[in-house]
Design a protein around this motif. Sequence first.
Motif, PDB file in Angstrom:
ATOM      1  N   UNK A 117       5.076   7.141   1.421  1.00 44.10           N
ATOM      2  CA  UNK A 117       5.264   6.008   2.320  1.00 44.10           C
ATOM      3  C   UNK A 117       4.758   4.732   1.659  1.00 44.10           C
ATOM      4  N   UNK A 118       5.464   3.655   1.918  1.00 39.70           N
ATOM      5  CA  UNK A 118       5.080   2.330   1.427  1.00 39.70           C
ATOM      6  C   UNK A 118       4.935   1.419   2.629  1.00 39.70           C
ATOM      7  N   UNK A 119       3.716   0.982   2.886  1.00 44.87           N
ATOM      8  CA  UNK A 119       3.415   0.169   4.064  1.00 44.87           C
ATOM      9  C   UNK A 119       3.947   0.832   5.335  1.00 44.87           C
ATOM     10  N   UNK A 120       3.839   2.152   5.397  1.00 42.80           N
ATOM     11  CA  UNK A 120       4.253   2.900   6.583  1.00 42.80           C
ATOM     12  C   UNK A 120       5.719   3.300   6.603  1.00 42.80           C
ATOM     13  N   UNK A 121       6.528   2.767   5.687  1.00 41.45           N
ATOM     14  CA  UNK A 121       7.944   3.131   5.611  1.00 41.45           C
ATOM     15  C   UNK A 121       8.099   4.386   4.770  1.00 41.45           C
ATOM     16  N   UNK A 122       8.776   5.392   5.308  1.00 44.19           N
ATOM     17  CA  UNK A 122       8.955   6.645   4.583  1.00 44.19           C
ATOM     18  C   UNK A 122      10.066   6.488   3.549  1.00 44.19           C
ATOM     19  N   UNK A 123       9.712   6.741   2.277  1.00 42.56           N
ATOM     20  CA  UNK A 123      10.685   6.670   1.191  1.00 42.56           C
ATOM     21  C   UNK A 123      11.222   8.068   0.880  1.00 42.56           C
ATOM     22  N   UNK A 124      10.325   9.065   0.855  1.00 38.40           N
ATOM     23  CA  UNK A 124      10.672  10.469   0.690  1.00 38.40           C
ATOM     24  C   UNK A 124       9.856  11.252   1.710  1.00 38.40           C
TER      25      UNK A 124
ATOM     26  N   UNK B  98       0.822  -1.207   0.000  1.00 39.05           N
ATOM     27  CA  UNK B  98       0.000   0.000   0.000  1.00 39.05           C
ATOM     28  C   UNK B  98       0.857   1.258   0.000  1.00 39.05           C
ATOM     29  N   UNK B  99       0.445   2.228  -0.830  1.00 36.17           N
ATOM     30  CA  UNK B  99       1.164   3.490  -0.972  1.00 36.17           C
ATOM     31  C   UNK B  99       0.286   4.640  -0.501  1.00 36.17           C
ATOM     32  N   UNK B 100       0.924   5.572   0.206  1.00 41.41           N
ATOM     33  CA  UNK B 100       0.265   6.816   0.606  1.00 41.41           C
ATOM     34  C   UNK B 100       1.181   7.970   0.208  1.00 41.41           C
ATOM     35  N   UNK B 101       0.626   8.991  -0.458  1.00 46.55           N
ATOM     36  CA  UNK B 101       1.410  10.146  -0.897  1.00 46.55           C
ATOM     37  C   UNK B 101       0.709  11.425  -0.460  1.00 46.55           C
ATOM     38  N   UNK B 102       1.498  12.363   0.064  1.00 47.22           N
ATOM     39  CA  UNK B 102       0.956  13.673   0.426  1.00 47.22           C
ATOM     40  C   UNK B 102       1.950  14.747   0.005  1.00 47.22           C
TER      41      UNK B 102
END
Length: 316
Positions: free
Chosen positions: A302-309, A141-145
Motif C-alpha cells: 500500500x502507498x498512502x493507504x492505496x492498495x497497489x498489490x 509512505x509505504x507499507x508492505x506485508x
Amino acid sequence: MSELRNAAETLLLKCMGAHAGESVLVVDDVRSNVVSIALIDAAAALGLEAIRMTMPPRERSGQEPPEAVAMAMHGADIVLIPTTWSLSHTRARTAACTAGARVASMPGITEAMFARTLTADYERVAERSRSVAAILNAGNNVQISSPLGTNLSFSIAGRSGTPDTGLYHTPGDFGNLPAGEAYLAPVEGTAEGTLVVDASMAGLGVLASPVTFTFSKGKVVAVEGEGAQQLRDNWAAAGKGADCVAELGVGTNDRAIITGKVLEDEKVLGTVHIALGNNAHFGGTCDVPYHADGVFTKPTLTVDGTIVIENGVPKF
C-alpha cells in the motif's frame, strides 16, 4: 529464424530502437556467451556497427568494469551488457548514459530466459510500469506485508519512481532486459520492521527456505535463514552502506517466472522486491559497490493507504 535470433532482433529493433549505422557495444565476461553471439550476429545483419568486448568477471554487482570497457561504453550508441554480475549501478554505466548511449543491462541472463522474456508485449509492460511509477511518485509512505510475516514500512517522500519499460529509444535511456518493473529509492534511515524473502535472493538463487531481515533506521539489524552468513560476509566485503535499504521494486512482466536469476525474478508480475546497497544512481544517497535484490511472493503493498498489490494480485 531461431528463437535466439528472433529475440535478438526484437531486442535491437523494438526495445532499443536501433537504426542502421549506429554502433552497438556488447559487453560480457564469458567467451562462450550464446546471447552475446546472437546479439552480435543480429546487429551485423541489421547494418549496425557491432562490437563485442569480453572483460574479466567482476566479483559482485556494482563493481566498475575495466577503464577500456568504460571508455568504449561512453562512445557507443547502444550498450548491451549480458554479464554475470550487474554493471547497472556503476559510474561507467551512468557516464555512458550521460554521453547519450542507450543502455540495457542483462546480468545473469540465460539462453532460455532471453528467448522467453523477449516475447512479452513490451507496450503493455510499459503501461503497467508507468502506472505503478505514477503511484510511487505521488506517494509518501509505504507499507508492505505478506503471509510469511513481512511487516515493513518506510518513507518515499520526495523520491521519484522509475518505470522500467523495456523501451529504450531516447539517448540516455537505461534499464534492464528483460524489463518490467517500477522502482525507487526509499528515504534512507526510514525503513522499520521485518522482511521475509521467499522467492529468490541475489547471490543465493532460488530459496529453499526464507531469509528474514529485521530493519531499524533503514539498516539491517538482524538476518536469519538461508544464506545469512554469506550475506553478512558480502556486506563486510563491500563496506559501509551495503546493508542499507536501497530499493523498492514492483514486478510488471507477465512473461517472467522465478528462475533464481534476479534479473528475471524481480520482474515477475505480482511480486515485490527490496534491494540492499547502492541506490546512488536512481535518486538515493548510498554509494557502495554492492546491490542485491530479494524477491518475495504474495505481497500486499500500500502507498498512502492505496492498495497497489493485494496478496500478490496487482491492482494496477
